[in-house]
Structures are given as C-alpha cells and as structure tokens.
Design an enzyme around this catalytic site. Sequence first.
Site, PDB file in Angstrom:
ATOM      1  N   GLY A  75       1.294  -1.399   0.309  1.00 51.10           N
ATOM      2  CA  GLY A  75      -0.004   0.049   0.153  1.00 51.10           C
ATOM      3  C   GLY A  75       1.031   1.285  -0.032  1.00 51.10           C
ATOM      4  O   GLY A  75       0.579   2.332  -0.093  1.00 51.10           O
ATOM      5  N   THR A  77       3.131   4.273  -1.374  1.00 58.34           N
ATOM      6  CA  THR A  77       3.015   5.120  -2.281  1.00 58.34           C
ATOM      7  C   THR A  77       4.693   5.498  -2.764  1.00 58.34           C
ATOM      8  O   THR A  77       5.311   5.321  -2.078  1.00 58.34           O
ATOM      9  CB  THR A  77       2.268   5.310  -3.027  1.00 58.34           C
ATOM     10  OG1 THR A  77       2.032   7.209  -1.555  1.00 58.34           O
ATOM     11  CG2 THR A  77       0.538   5.320  -2.956  1.00 58.34           C
ATOM     12  N   ASN A 102      -4.006   2.845  -4.482  1.00 53.51           N
ATOM     13  CA  ASN A 102      -5.497   2.907  -3.039  1.00 53.51           C
ATOM     14  C   ASN A 102      -5.929   1.880  -3.660  1.00 53.51           C
ATOM     15  O   ASN A 102      -6.378   1.939  -4.459  1.00 53.51           O
ATOM     16  CB  ASN A 102      -6.300   4.445  -3.968  1.00 53.51           C
ATOM     17  CG  ASN A 102      -7.008   4.499  -2.978  1.00 53.51           C
ATOM     18  OD1 ASN A 102      -7.746   4.298  -1.890  1.00 53.51           O
ATOM     19  ND2 ASN A 102      -7.044   5.432  -1.992  1.00 53.51           N
ATOM     20  N   HIS A 135      -4.413  16.197   0.875  1.00 54.31           N
ATOM     21  CA  HIS A 135      -3.636  14.902   1.922  1.00 54.31           C
ATOM     22  C   HIS A 135      -3.378  15.622   3.812  1.00 54.31           C
ATOM     23  O   HIS A 135      -3.106  17.177   3.117  1.00 54.31           O
ATOM     24  CB  HIS A 135      -3.115  14.218   1.282  1.00 54.31           C
ATOM     25  CG  HIS A 135      -3.273  12.969   0.220  1.00 54.31           C
ATOM     26  ND1 HIS A 135      -3.752  13.371  -1.083  1.00 54.31           N
ATOM     27  CD2 HIS A 135      -3.947  11.836   0.946  1.00 54.31           C
ATOM     28  CE1 HIS A 135      -4.320  12.064  -1.127  1.00 54.31           C
ATOM     29  NE2 HIS A 135      -4.240  11.314  -0.421  1.00 54.31           N
ATOM     30  N   HIS A 136      -3.681  14.533   4.266  1.00 51.60           N
ATOM     31  CA  HIS A 136      -3.064  15.515   5.238  1.00 51.60           C
ATOM     32  C   HIS A 136      -1.481  15.383   4.879  1.00 51.60           C
ATOM     33  O   HIS A 136      -0.716  15.058   4.436  1.00 51.60           O
ATOM     34  CB  HIS A 136      -3.024  14.047   6.681  1.00 51.60           C
ATOM     35  CG  HIS A 136      -2.698  13.304   6.199  1.00 51.60           C
ATOM     36  ND1 HIS A 136      -0.819  12.571   6.268  1.00 51.60           N
ATOM     37  CD2 HIS A 136      -2.566  11.823   5.084  1.00 51.60           C
ATOM     38  CE1 HIS A 136      -0.667  11.552   6.410  1.00 51.60           C
ATOM     39  NE2 HIS A 136      -2.114  10.763   5.098  1.00 51.60           N
ATOM     40  N   LYS A 139       1.974  13.461   4.787  1.00 53.68           N
ATOM     41  CA  LYS A 139       1.879  12.574   3.817  1.00 53.68           C
ATOM     42  C   LYS A 139       3.335  12.858   3.312  1.00 53.68           C
ATOM     43  O   LYS A 139       3.719  14.034   3.148  1.00 53.68           O
ATOM     44  CB  LYS A 139       0.446  13.220   3.038  1.00 53.68           C
ATOM     45  CG  LYS A 139       1.274  12.300   1.364  1.00 53.68           C
ATOM     46  CD  LYS A 139      -0.880  11.485   0.479  1.00 53.68           C
ATOM     47  CE  LYS A 139       0.088  11.009  -0.382  1.00 53.68           C
ATOM     48  NZ  LYS A 139      -0.046   8.729  -0.084  1.00 53.68           N
TER      49      LYS A 139
END
Length: 249
Positions: A75, A77, A102, A135-136, A139
């Site tokens: 998962g 990236t 994703n 995104h947060h 990341k």
Amino acid sequence: MKIALLGYGKMGKIIEKIAISRKHEIVLTIDHETLHDLTPENLQKADVVIEFTTPASVLSNIEHCFNADVPVVIGTTGWYEKLPEVKQQCIDGNKSLLWASNFSVGVNVFFHVNKLLAKVMNRYPYYEVQVEEIHHTQKMDSPSGTAITIAEGIINNTDTKNEWINVLTTDDSDANANVSANQLLIESLRIDSVPGTHTVIYDSEVDSIEFKHTAHNRNGFALGAVLAAEWLHDKKGFYSVEAMFDFNS
C-alpha cells in the site's frame, strides 16, 4: 488467514482491527522499534504480508517478503519508478505481489469512471482538464499515488495530454503558471487531518465539470487492503489492484 503487518502506524492499526473483525489473526507487527523482528522465520509464520510503510523502506520490505516466499500486498506509494524491476523480480522468482495506489473500493470505482469520462471529454478539446489532490500534512509523497493513477487514466484516454506535472501549492501562486499545453496539472495541497480528496476538473469559458472522491476516514483504504490480502494469499504472480475488480462483467 495469518497476517503480518509491515508498518504499524495509524493505517497499520486500522488494518489490524478490520482484519481481526474478519476472523484473521495478526502474527507479526513491524515498526521502527521492532525492526529486529523482521526475519524470514517470523515472516513465514504469516500467510500474507500487508505493507504500509514509507518510500524509503518499501523496496527492502519487498525483498524480505520475496526471500521468505510470502505473498505481499503493497500500500506504500512513492516508489513506482521501480515497478518494472520489481515486477520482473517477482515473475522470475515465482513470487506473489499485489500493489495499489489506493485500495478503497470507492476509489477504484472512481478510477474506472475517470477513464470513461476522459474518453467522452476527449471529443470536446475546449475543456481544459486538471487534477487536484488534498491530503494530511504528514503525507510524505507528492503527488499522491492515487492522483498519479487518475492522471494516467486521463492521459491514456485523451489526445491533448501526454504527461503530468505536479505543483505542490503552499501559497496563493498560480499553479498553472508553468504548465505546458500538453501537460496535465496535478495540484497538490496539504491540509491537517484530511484523509484524501481527489478532484478531476474540466473547465471551459462557459462552465466547469468536477468529478470528486472524498475519503471520510482511513477505513476504506484499510478494508480494501485486507480484501486484497484475502484475494492474493493463494496466488502467484505480480498484480495491480485492478485485477480484483472486473468492471467489464
């Protein structure tokens, strides 16, 4: 199944909870404090490994899983330039790997519809297309792997764009300032506590069309990863998450 988790942060703990709720057993958890437990013997206690770590760690973790001959779901990236050589290594060694930008079911439906929409919009070149991802702030990679998959879905189905370019927006500057006509802009924003929002925007002088996916939390990603582990554990080969979804049937 017996599952090993490489990466035991927020995502790893959610995956653990969902896996247990689906009657699986977590036999190994690895984070930066337990790296000494990352051995072939410990990995071989698992039927499948789920890996959510960092771009700096993922290739080493894949190597560990291949050496232990345990299927691995990736998962993480930010490492996709290495996909071809990892694929070859997987095939040559008769190993098992499934990767995704994703794992969310909703996002994979979004990927499919995005390609169909790009084919339709290709008939109307006066619409300018771009991708926006939010995104947060924790990341690590930019753009998101999800945004790259979206962009590639557009590029592969349109005549006007042949590459994507990323702009990480940190102020009020114009993200389009240095984008060529053949480039698809991916504008990245980082905002506290945002799990992930992706928007495809088709804009013209007369109107705009927006196609958006908003994640409310990380649970959809985690559930998808567990579903991927269930799908992969008895298979050999190199797969993307698309292999789990047959939208043409």
